[in-house]
Design an enzyme around this catalytic site. Structure first.
Site, PDB file in Angstrom:
ATOM      1  N   HIS A   1       2.396  -3.321  -8.240  1.00 50.74           N
ATOM      2  CA  HIS A   1       1.224  -2.943  -9.096  1.00 50.74           C
ATOM      3  C   HIS A   1       1.697  -2.782 -10.613  1.00 50.74           C
ATOM      4  O   HIS A   1       0.877  -2.175 -11.544  1.00 50.74           O
ATOM      5  CB  HIS A   1       0.200  -1.922  -8.834  1.00 50.74           C
ATOM      6  CG  HIS A   1      -0.388  -2.100  -7.443  1.00 50.74           C
ATOM      7  ND1 HIS A   1      -0.707  -1.096  -6.376  1.00 50.74           N
ATOM      8  CD2 HIS A   1      -0.556  -3.444  -6.689  1.00 50.74           C
ATOM      9  CE1 HIS A   1      -1.321  -1.748  -5.539  1.00 50.74           C
ATOM     10  NE2 HIS A   1      -1.050  -3.191  -5.670  1.00 50.74           N
TER      11      HIS A   1
ATOM     12  N   ALA B   1       0.890   6.160  -3.199  1.00 51.87           N
ATOM     13  CA  ALA B   1       0.682   7.173  -4.269  1.00 51.87           C
ATOM     14  C   ALA B   1       1.367   8.673  -3.592  1.00 51.87           C
ATOM     15  O   ALA B   1       1.890   9.395  -4.192  1.00 51.87           O
ATOM     16  CB  ALA B   1      -0.558   7.191  -4.672  1.00 51.87           C
TER      17      ALA B   1
ATOM     18  N   SER C   1      -2.255   4.763   2.079  1.00 53.83           N
ATOM     19  CA  SER C   1      -3.587   4.659   3.087  1.00 53.83           C
ATOM     20  C   SER C   1      -3.543   3.433   3.531  1.00 53.83           C
ATOM     21  O   SER C   1      -4.436   3.153   4.485  1.00 53.83           O
ATOM     22  CB  SER C   1      -4.860   5.266   2.160  1.00 53.83           C
ATOM     23  OG  SER C   1      -5.178   4.039   0.998  1.00 53.83           O
TER      24      SER C   1
HETATM   25  N1  APR Z   1       3.650  12.786   2.011  1.00 57.17           N
HETATM   26  C1  APR Z   1       3.002  11.798   2.711  1.00 57.17           C
HETATM   27  N2  APR Z   1       2.078  11.193   2.534  1.00 57.17           N
HETATM   28  C2  APR Z   1       1.208  11.901   1.532  1.00 57.17           C
HETATM   29  C3  APR Z   1       1.546  12.689   0.615  1.00 57.17           C
HETATM   30  C4  APR Z   1       2.896  13.303   0.975  1.00 57.17           C
HETATM   31  N3  APR Z   1       3.434  14.217  -0.025  1.00 57.17           N
HETATM   32  N4  APR Z   1       0.826  13.020  -0.326  1.00 57.17           N
HETATM   33  C5  APR Z   1      -0.376  12.083  -0.004  1.00 57.17           C
HETATM   34  N5  APR Z   1      -0.154  11.357   1.147  1.00 57.17           N
HETATM   35  C6  APR Z   1      -0.591  10.137   1.689  1.00 57.17           C
HETATM   36  C7  APR Z   1      -2.334  10.568   1.886  1.00 57.17           C
HETATM   37  O1  APR Z   1      -2.651  11.053   3.344  1.00 57.17           O
HETATM   38  C8  APR Z   1      -2.920   9.129   1.767  1.00 57.17           C
HETATM   39  O2  APR Z   1      -3.056   8.589   2.960  1.00 57.17           O
HETATM   40  O3  APR Z   1      -0.564   9.155   0.853  1.00 57.17           O
HETATM   41  C9  APR Z   1      -1.663   8.445   0.945  1.00 57.17           C
HETATM   42  C10 APR Z   1      -2.217   7.990  -0.360  1.00 57.17           C
HETATM   43  O4  APR Z   1      -3.121   6.995  -0.312  1.00 57.17           O
HETATM   44  P1  APR Z   1      -3.953   6.478  -1.609  1.00 57.17           P
HETATM   45  O5  APR Z   1      -4.375   7.684  -2.427  1.00 57.17           O
HETATM   46  O6  APR Z   1      -5.012   5.518  -1.183  1.00 57.17           O
HETATM   47  O7  APR Z   1      -2.727   5.709  -2.428  1.00 57.17           O
HETATM   48  P2  APR Z   1      -2.345   4.467  -2.305  1.00 57.17           P
HETATM   49  O8  APR Z   1      -2.232   3.884  -0.767  1.00 57.17           O
HETATM   50  O9  APR Z   1      -1.115   4.199  -2.889  1.00 57.17           O
HETATM   51  O10 APR Z   1      -3.403   3.300  -3.001  1.00 57.17           O
HETATM   52  C11 APR Z   1      -3.198   2.027  -3.025  1.00 57.17           C
HETATM   53  O11 APR Z   1      -4.878   1.657  -4.702  1.00 57.17           O
HETATM   54  O12 APR Z   1      -6.108   2.257  -6.557  1.00 57.17           O
HETATM   55  C12 APR Z   1      -5.034   1.497  -6.109  1.00 57.17           C
HETATM   56  O13 APR Z   1      -3.477   0.674  -7.364  1.00 57.17           O
HETATM   57  C13 APR Z   1      -3.858   1.787  -6.625  1.00 57.17           C
HETATM   58  O14 APR Z   1      -1.616   1.427  -5.820  1.00 57.17           O
HETATM   59  C14 APR Z   1      -2.878   2.045  -5.703  1.00 57.17           C
HETATM   60  C15 APR Z   1      -3.642   1.611  -4.234  1.00 57.17           C
END
Ligand code: APR
Length: 233
Positions: A116, A19, A186
């Site tokens: 997903h 994300a 994350s």
């Molecule tokens: N550049 C780099 N990193 C970023 C940026 C950015 N512009 N914006 C946010 N981040 C980092 C944050 O520091 C965080 O560690 O992206 C990470 C997003 O983590 P999550 O919000 O947990 O998203 P994600 O890892 O994709 O979640 C995985 O969880 O709910 C489910 O299906 C959903 O696909 C999703 C999955």
């Protein structure tokens, strides 16, 4: 080594994103301070995005889904555009994403494994007919097919399995690339996060605003904004 040096020495790059790759397009992520899962709802968003909730509270599911999961206004940012360019230049072989927003394809990427699923694919549970995201976004209440069947987004909800073919393709790409760039995630949701363990190549790069459990195993860790960083390459 710098990222630029690693990129110049690699010719079979795979990008694994989450994300955080779309936040610079204006789409909040899930677990950051301003993330979707930090927003207050009577029912936690992780529950509303589960298969059980979809079938038991379909109208409430679609109210939340339309409000929070259909950013059809979002445009690809520099991260998406750079990756699409690298694919055209023959440097990048695939994008593996946990995102469902379709921005990699909108930027021109061809080989995208959507672990997903995608908001752009919706199908009737009775006859299998397909519907696009606009049909869902512009509708009201619970969307039904012309055959009367219930329409479901082709998105992996909590409690649902990932698509076998997509996982297989992603694993093939990750296990045969020479450079894996993991960004904007994350790495806390499995089985998706576990795919990075299949990397056997030379350069493991992490580009993430916050620290992750993978940091210590990487050749290069950049804590910053992935769009900004890739735009400089
Ligand atoms: N550049 C780099 N990193 C970023 C940026 C950015 N512009 N914006 C946010 N981040 C980092 C944050 O520091 C965080 O560690 O992206 C990470 C997003 O983590 P999550 O919000 O947990 O998203 P994600 O890892 O994709 O979640 C995985 O969880 O709910 C489910 O299906 C959903 O696909 C999703 C999955």
């Amino acid at each position: 080594m710098t990222l630029a040096e690693i990129i110049s020495k690699s010719n079979n790059i795979v990008f694994f994103g989450g994300a955080g790759v779309s936040t610079e397009s204006g789409i909040p992520d899930f677990r950051s301070e301003d993330g979707l899962y930090r927003q207050k709802y009577d029912v936690p968003p992780e529950v509303m995005l589960s298969a059980d909730y979809f079938y038991a509270h379909t109208e409430d599911f679609y109210r939340f889904y339309r409000e929070k999961m259909l950013p059809l206004w979002a445009k690809p940012n520099a991260a998406h555009l750079t990756l699409a360019r690298w694919e055209k230049e023959g440097k990048l072989s695939a994008v593996v994403t946990q995102n469902i927003d379709g921005l990699h394809q909108a930027a021109g990427s061809g080989k995208v494994f959507e672990l997903h699923g995608s908001i752009h694919r919706n199908y009737c549970l009775r006859c299998g007919a397909s519907y696009d995201a606009a049909f869902i976004a512009n509708g009201k209440g619970v969307p039904h097919c012309s055959c009367g069947g219930l329409i479901k987004p082709d998105v992996v909800l909590y409690g649902e399995p990932l698509d076998g073919g997509t996982v297989e393709g992603a694993l093939d790409a990750i296990s045969s690339c020479d450079c894996l760039i993991v960004a904007g995630t994350s790495l806390t949701v499995y089985p998706a996060a576990g795919l990075v363990d299949y990397f056997r190549g030379k350069y493991l790069v992490l580009i993430n605003r916050d620290k992750t459990a993978l940091d210590s195993r990487c050749s290069l860790v950049l804590h910053g904004k992935v769009g900004e960083i890739l735009s400089q390459l």
